[in-house]
Design an enzyme around this catalytic site. Structure first.
Site, PDB file in Angstrom:
ATOM      1  N   LYS A  65       0.901  -1.400   0.034  1.00 43.57           N
ATOM      2  CA  LYS A  65       0.013  -0.063   0.054  1.00 43.57           C
ATOM      3  C   LYS A  65       0.874   1.061   0.005  1.00 43.57           C
ATOM      4  O   LYS A  65       0.561   2.106  -0.794  1.00 43.57           O
ATOM      5  CB  LYS A  65      -0.921   0.017   1.441  1.00 43.57           C
ATOM      6  CG  LYS A  65      -2.008   1.027   1.445  1.00 43.57           C
ATOM      7  CD  LYS A  65      -2.924   0.872   0.549  1.00 43.57           C
ATOM      8  CE  LYS A  65      -4.198   2.167   0.234  1.00 43.57           C
ATOM      9  NZ  LYS A  65      -5.017   1.980   1.279  1.00 43.57           N
ATOM     10  N   ASN A  70       0.618   9.225  -5.073  1.00 41.40           N
ATOM     11  CA  ASN A  70      -0.035  10.573  -4.042  1.00 41.40           C
ATOM     12  C   ASN A  70       0.584  11.782  -4.316  1.00 41.40           C
ATOM     13  O   ASN A  70       0.137  12.719  -4.522  1.00 41.40           O
ATOM     14  CB  ASN A  70      -0.272   9.973  -2.778  1.00 41.40           C
ATOM     15  CG  ASN A  70      -1.372   8.925  -2.496  1.00 41.40           C
ATOM     16  OD1 ASN A  70      -1.867   8.532  -3.498  1.00 41.40           O
ATOM     17  ND2 ASN A  70      -1.754   8.885  -1.247  1.00 41.40           N
TER      18      ASN A  70
END
Ligand SMILES: NC(=O)c1ccc[n+]([C@@H]2O[C@H](COP(=O)([O-])OP(=O)(O)OC[C@H]3O[C@@H](n4cnc5c(N)ncnc54)[C@H](OP(=O)(O)O)[C@@H]3O)[C@@H](O)[C@H]2O)c1
Length: 300
Positions: A181, A189
């Site tokens: 993740k 991001n």
């Protein structure tokens, strides 16, 4: 069984729904009395999912409530996790169960070191939810949740979680899942925040795509040195597939920057850079992304 939820935001309220419908009692631990006044007195949470609406009844507490805590889910942002846990630590029963459900890394280890004698789990989820108001929640997706123990003599999943109506994947070693993740977050991001664009736009421009690929190669180097095998395919391929599948989405980091809120950059790219330094690996692309997002972030 009764669960206390620390961090009554989108994920905390979503799990209040999951736990409550599995037959558990739920208390939401609100930050203070100002937040308490923003809730209906009866602690009802309105949930909307796939056009259907339902209500969940929760007890509301503030940190100064006297009752002790046996089962705790922490659903704050990663940067708040340790201080939030410390604030309620005197209320934890000896040997209490504590589940951490945040993006990013580093905060989990800090909590384990603080909470001697507790059983601690970490989870990572692809669920999606957002709050219209403090107590009106929209569940976008229940996603997949991986969970595993961080402490010794701790089963794969917390007690009572086998009854949750979600895709829960208990495992003995949660670290590779946290890293996967983290790797995807590092790849997508900061770049979406930097270029102020939805995820899919990272693929539409050669320079952005190349930057994403360089970011990914550094992340893979650090993960490999930490003994973590990320994916069968190169991270750049996996990240491109995620960016494509979520093409119109705005990453949480982009939304935080746009709204002038603190982001989880220190627990995502910051964690990666700290690991790289410990291992003596140069990660200039990730370092410059960290500096760029820090410069765009509100000062604490
Ligand atoms: N939302 C999603 O769809 C989603 C999906 C996957 C993963 N995640 C991850 O899940 C974590 C939680 O995200 P979120 O979207 O639920 O965040 P959020 O909506 O901002 O919720 C965080 C909550 O924690 C509360 N909080 C912080 N410090 C506290 C304290 N000391 N005592 C009591 N409450 C405290 C905040 O209260 P205040 O409002 O008073 O500050 C807020 O209600 C993050 O790591 C995020 O990256 C989120």
């Amino acid at each position: 069984m009764h669960w206390h939820i620390l961090g009554a935001g989108a994920i905390g309220c979503l799990w209040a729904d999951f736990l409550s419908r599995a037959g558990h009692g739920v208390s939401l631990l609100l930050r203070n009395h100002t937040t308490l006044r923003q809730w209906p007195r009866d602690g009802v949470l309105d949930i909307t999912e796939a056009g259907q609406q339902r209500q969940v009844h929760c007890q509301l507490e503030t940190p100064d409530t006297a009752a002790t805590i046996r089962h705790l889910l922490v659903a704050t942002k990663a940067y708040d996790t340790l201080s939030a846990v410390e604030a309620i630590q005197p209320r934890l029963q000896p040997g209490a169960d504590v589940v951490l459900l945040q993006n990013g890394m580093g905060q989990q280890q800090a909590v384990v070191e603080r909470l001697h004698g507790c059983r601690v789990w970490a989870g990572t989820t692809t669920a999606g939810a957002w709050l219209e108001t403090r107590h009106r929640l929209h569940c976008v997706s229940r996603g997949d949740t991986h969970i595993g123990p961080l402490t010794a003599h701790t089963p794969e999943q917390p007690p009572g979680w086998n009854a949750l109506a979600i895709a829960l994947h208990p495992c003995t070693d949660i670290q590779p899942h946290l890293w996967r993740k983290l790797a995807i977050n590092c790849a997508i991001n900061p770049l979406t925040a930097l270029f102020d664009c939805p995820n899919g736009d990272l693929l539409a421009d050669t320079a952005r795509l190349e930057l994403m690929q360089r970011t990914c190669r550094e992340v893979e180097q650090v993960a490999t040195a930490a003994g973590i095998r990320l994916f069968d395919a190169p991270l750049a391929e996996r990240a491109a597939a995620v960016a494509s599948a979520t093409g119109k989405n705005l990453s949480s980091m982009l939304q935080d920057i746009r709204h002038g809120r603190r982001s989880e950059i220190e627990q995502i790219t910051g964690f990666l850079c700290r690991q790289a330094q410990l291992q003596g690996i140069d990660v200039p692309v990730n370092q410059s992304l960290l500096q760029a997002i820090r410069a765009m972030s509100p000062k604490d």
